[in-house]
Scaffold this motif. Structure first.
Motif, PDB file in Angstrom:
ATOM      1  N   ARG A  35       1.418  -1.108  -0.273  1.00  0.00           N
ATOM      2  CA  ARG A  35      -0.018   0.048   0.112  1.00  0.00           C
ATOM      3  C   ARG A  35       0.738   1.006  -0.176  1.00  0.00           C
ATOM      4  NH1 ARG A  35      -2.840  -2.949   4.252  1.00  0.00           N
ATOM      5  NH2 ARG A  35      -2.298  -2.262   5.614  1.00  0.00           N
ATOM      6  N   GLY A  36       1.802   1.023   0.082  1.00  0.00           N
ATOM      7  CA  GLY A  36       3.080   2.534  -0.218  1.00  0.00           C
ATOM      8  C   GLY A  36       3.766   2.403   0.950  1.00  0.00           C
ATOM      9  N   SER A  37       3.947   1.974   2.054  1.00  0.00           N
ATOM     10  CA  SER A  37       4.008   2.073   3.242  1.00  0.00           C
ATOM     11  C   SER A  37       5.814   2.090   2.999  1.00  0.00           C
ATOM     12  CB  SER A  37       4.042   1.606   3.960  1.00  0.00           C
ATOM     13  OG  SER A  37       4.765   1.632   6.038  1.00  0.00           O
ATOM     14  N   ARG A  38       6.992   2.833   3.507  1.00  0.00           N
ATOM     15  CA  ARG A  38       8.300   3.091   3.973  1.00  0.00           C
ATOM     16  C   ARG A  38       8.697   2.607   4.684  1.00  0.00           C
ATOM     17  NH1 ARG A  38      10.617   4.720  -0.549  1.00  0.00           N
ATOM     18  NH2 ARG A  38      12.618   5.756   0.120  1.00  0.00           N
ATOM     19  N   ALA A  39       8.030   2.495   5.624  1.00  0.00           N
ATOM     20  CA  ALA A  39       8.159   2.336   7.191  1.00  0.00           C
ATOM     21  C   ALA A  39       7.973   0.917   7.124  1.00  0.00           C
ATOM     22  CB  ALA A  39       7.518   2.872   8.003  1.00  0.00           C
ATOM     23  N   ALA A  40       7.376   0.240   6.871  1.00  0.00           N
ATOM     24  CA  ALA A  40       7.243  -1.590   6.328  1.00  0.00           C
ATOM     25  C   ALA A  40       7.932  -2.080   5.491  1.00  0.00           C
ATOM     26  CB  ALA A  40       5.787  -1.799   5.774  1.00  0.00           C
ATOM     27  N   ARG A  41       8.453  -1.008   4.292  1.00  0.00           N
ATOM     28  CA  ARG A  41       9.549  -1.853   3.566  1.00  0.00           C
ATOM     29  C   ARG A  41      10.982  -1.853   3.679  1.00  0.00           C
ATOM     30  NH1 ARG A  41      13.614   0.386   0.250  1.00  0.00           N
ATOM     31  NH2 ARG A  41      14.057  -0.642  -1.536  1.00  0.00           N
ATOM     32  N   GLN A  42      11.442  -0.860   5.319  1.00  0.00           N
ATOM     33  CA  GLN A  42      12.178  -0.057   6.297  1.00  0.00           C
ATOM     34  C   GLN A  42      12.444  -1.309   6.989  1.00  0.00           C
ATOM     35  OE1 GLN A  42      14.912   1.333   5.215  1.00  0.00           O
ATOM     36  NE2 GLN A  42      16.303   0.599   6.944  1.00  0.00           N
ATOM     37  N   LYS A  43      11.342  -2.095   7.467  1.00  0.00           N
ATOM     38  CA  LYS A  43      11.273  -2.657   8.306  1.00  0.00           C
ATOM     39  C   LYS A  43      11.432  -4.162   7.983  1.00  0.00           C
ATOM     40  CE  LYS A  43       9.584  -1.864  12.469  1.00  0.00           C
ATOM     41  NZ  LYS A  43       9.673  -2.038  13.637  1.00  0.00           N
ATOM     42  N   LEU A  44      11.343  -4.867   6.858  1.00  0.00           N
ATOM     43  CA  LEU A  44      11.024  -6.057   6.213  1.00  0.00           C
ATOM     44  C   LEU A  44      12.250  -5.949   5.735  1.00  0.00           C
ATOM     45  CD1 LEU A  44       8.177  -6.147   4.345  1.00  0.00           C
ATOM     46  CD2 LEU A  44       8.786  -7.810   5.597  1.00  0.00           C
ATOM     47  N   ILE A  45      13.026  -4.999   5.319  1.00  0.00           N
ATOM     48  CA  ILE A  45      14.471  -4.816   4.702  1.00  0.00           C
ATOM     49  C   ILE A  45      15.606  -5.420   6.001  1.00  0.00           C
ATOM     50  CG2 ILE A  45      17.266  -3.373   4.755  1.00  0.00           C
ATOM     51  CD1 ILE A  45      14.810  -1.905   2.521  1.00  0.00           C
ATOM     52  N   GLU A  46      15.326  -4.489   7.683  1.00  0.00           N
ATOM     53  CA  GLU A  46      16.410  -4.387   9.054  1.00  0.00           C
ATOM     54  C   GLU A  46      15.865  -6.314   9.070  1.00  0.00           C
ATOM     55  OE1 GLU A  46      14.908  -1.588  11.356  1.00  0.00           O
ATOM     56  OE2 GLU A  46      15.715   0.433   9.977  1.00  0.00           O
ATOM     57  N   HIS A  47      15.045  -6.358   8.981  1.00  0.00           N
ATOM     58  CA  HIS A  47      14.651  -7.208   9.532  1.00  0.00           C
ATOM     59  C   HIS A  47      15.051  -8.939   8.789  1.00  0.00           C
ATOM     60  CE1 HIS A  47      12.527  -6.293  14.101  1.00  0.00           C
ATOM     61  NE2 HIS A  47      12.814  -5.658  13.247  1.00  0.00           N
ATOM     62  N   ASN A  48      15.848  -8.602   7.619  1.00  0.00           N
ATOM     63  CA  ASN A  48      16.311  -9.764   6.773  1.00  0.00           C
ATOM     64  C   ASN A  48      17.617  -9.863   6.386  1.00  0.00           C
ATOM     65  OD1 ASN A  48      14.437 -11.428   5.689  1.00  0.00           O
ATOM     66  ND2 ASN A  48      13.082  -9.780   5.048  1.00  0.00           N
ATOM     67  N   LEU A  49      18.340  -9.117   7.382  1.00  0.00           N
ATOM     68  CA  LEU A  49      19.713  -8.600   7.287  1.00  0.00           C
ATOM     69  C   LEU A  49      20.570 -10.152   7.704  1.00  0.00           C
ATOM     70  CD1 LEU A  49      20.225  -5.107   8.268  1.00  0.00           C
ATOM     71  CD2 LEU A  49      19.773  -5.585   5.968  1.00  0.00           C
ATOM     72  N   ARG A  50      19.301 -10.689   9.104  1.00  0.00           N
ATOM     73  CA  ARG A  50      20.708 -11.444   9.103  1.00  0.00           C
ATOM     74  C   ARG A  50      20.438 -13.025   7.823  1.00  0.00           C
ATOM     75  NH1 ARG A  50      20.604 -13.483  14.309  1.00  0.00           N
ATOM     76  NH2 ARG A  50      19.250 -11.828  14.426  1.00  0.00           N
ATOM     77  N   LEU A  51      19.255 -12.971   6.939  1.00  0.00           N
ATOM     78  CA  LEU A  51      19.236 -13.679   6.241  1.00  0.00           C
ATOM     79  C   LEU A  51      20.214 -13.532   4.988  1.00  0.00           C
ATOM     80  CD1 LEU A  51      18.439 -16.088   3.944  1.00  0.00           C
ATOM     81  CD2 LEU A  51      16.504 -14.461   3.380  1.00  0.00           C
ATOM     82  N   VAL A  52      20.561 -12.408   4.253  1.00  0.00           N
ATOM     83  CA  VAL A  52      21.321 -11.299   3.503  1.00  0.00           C
ATOM     84  C   VAL A  52      23.324 -12.057   4.274  1.00  0.00           C
ATOM     85  CG1 VAL A  52      22.022  -9.213   2.721  1.00  0.00           C
ATOM     86  CG2 VAL A  52      20.019  -9.889   3.492  1.00  0.00           C
ATOM     87  N   ALA A  53      23.323 -11.484   5.213  1.00  0.00           N
ATOM     88  CA  ALA A  53      24.311 -11.811   5.688  1.00  0.00           C
ATOM     89  C   ALA A  53      25.016 -13.373   5.476  1.00  0.00           C
ATOM     90  CB  ALA A  53      24.574 -12.259   7.652  1.00  0.00           C
ATOM     91  N   HIS A  54      23.829 -14.151   5.882  1.00  0.00           N
ATOM     92  CA  HIS A  54      23.878 -15.696   5.763  1.00  0.00           C
ATOM     93  C   HIS A  54      24.645 -15.499   4.325  1.00  0.00           C
ATOM     94  CE1 HIS A  54      23.797 -19.909   6.855  1.00  0.00           C
ATOM     95  NE2 HIS A  54      22.750 -20.351   5.565  1.00  0.00           N
ATOM     96  N   ILE A  55      23.565 -15.531   3.033  1.00  0.00           N
ATOM     97  CA  ILE A  55      24.129 -15.267   1.676  1.00  0.00           C
ATOM     98  C   ILE A  55      25.214 -14.951   1.373  1.00  0.00           C
ATOM     99  CG2 ILE A  55      23.148 -14.873  -0.249  1.00  0.00           C
ATOM    100  CD1 ILE A  55      20.312 -15.368   0.883  1.00  0.00           C
ATOM    101  N   VAL A  56      25.121 -13.663   1.810  1.00  0.00           N
ATOM    102  CA  VAL A  56      26.744 -13.367   1.441  1.00  0.00           C
ATOM    103  C   VAL A  56      27.788 -14.003   2.660  1.00  0.00           C
ATOM    104  CG1 VAL A  56      28.395 -11.539   2.318  1.00  0.00           C
ATOM    105  CG2 VAL A  56      26.381 -11.347   1.406  1.00  0.00           C
ATOM    106  N   LYS A  57      27.708 -14.460   2.991  1.00  0.00           N
ATOM    107  CA  LYS A  57      28.641 -16.094   4.230  1.00  0.00           C
ATOM    108  C   LYS A  57      28.682 -16.518   3.821  1.00  0.00           C
ATOM    109  CE  LYS A  57      30.571 -16.744   8.421  1.00  0.00           C
ATOM    110  NZ  LYS A  57      29.603 -16.801  10.032  1.00  0.00           N
ATOM    111  N   LYS A  58      28.035 -17.143   2.651  1.00  0.00           N
ATOM    112  CA  LYS A  58      28.163 -18.744   1.932  1.00  0.00           C
ATOM    113  C   LYS A  58      29.105 -18.735   0.360  1.00  0.00           C
ATOM    114  CE  LYS A  58      25.276 -21.898   4.358  1.00  0.00           C
ATOM    115  NZ  LYS A  58      25.000 -22.976   3.895  1.00  0.00           N
ATOM    116  N   GLY A  59      28.786 -17.151   0.312  1.00  0.00           N
ATOM    117  CA  GLY A  59      29.370 -16.704  -0.903  1.00  0.00           C
ATOM    118  C   GLY A  59      30.718 -16.937  -1.228  1.00  0.00           C
TER     119      GLY A  59
END
Length: 68
Positions: free
Chosen positions: A44-68
């Motif tokens: 629905r266009g919420s930038r705050a919700a987008r930011q929250k999703l990004i912040e809470h998925n950083l652990r997954l991103v770190a895991h992917i980068v570490k394996k790469g």
């Protein structure tokens, strides 16, 4: 070629950042219900919700980068 080098540099910088900040620096993963809620809000266009999703998925991103 340049993009591949840039991506590799980014992964090294990111890995160093993770090493320096330690394992407890990421927010906990969202529950399925919370993630669904934020995805709906983002749709629905919420930038705050987008930011929250990004912040809470950083652990997954770190895991992917570490394996790469």
């Amino acid at each position: 070629m340049f993009f591949a080098q840039l991506l590799e540099l980014f992964s090294h910088v990111f890995a160093f950042f993770l090493h320096v900040t330690g394992p407890g620096s990421f927010p906990r993963a969202l529950t399925a219900a919370q993630e669904r809620q934020y995805l709906e809000e983002m749709g629905r266009g919420s930038r705050a919700a987008r930011q929250k999703l990004i912040e809470h998925n950083l652990r997954l991103v770190a895991h992917i980068v570490k394996k790469g």
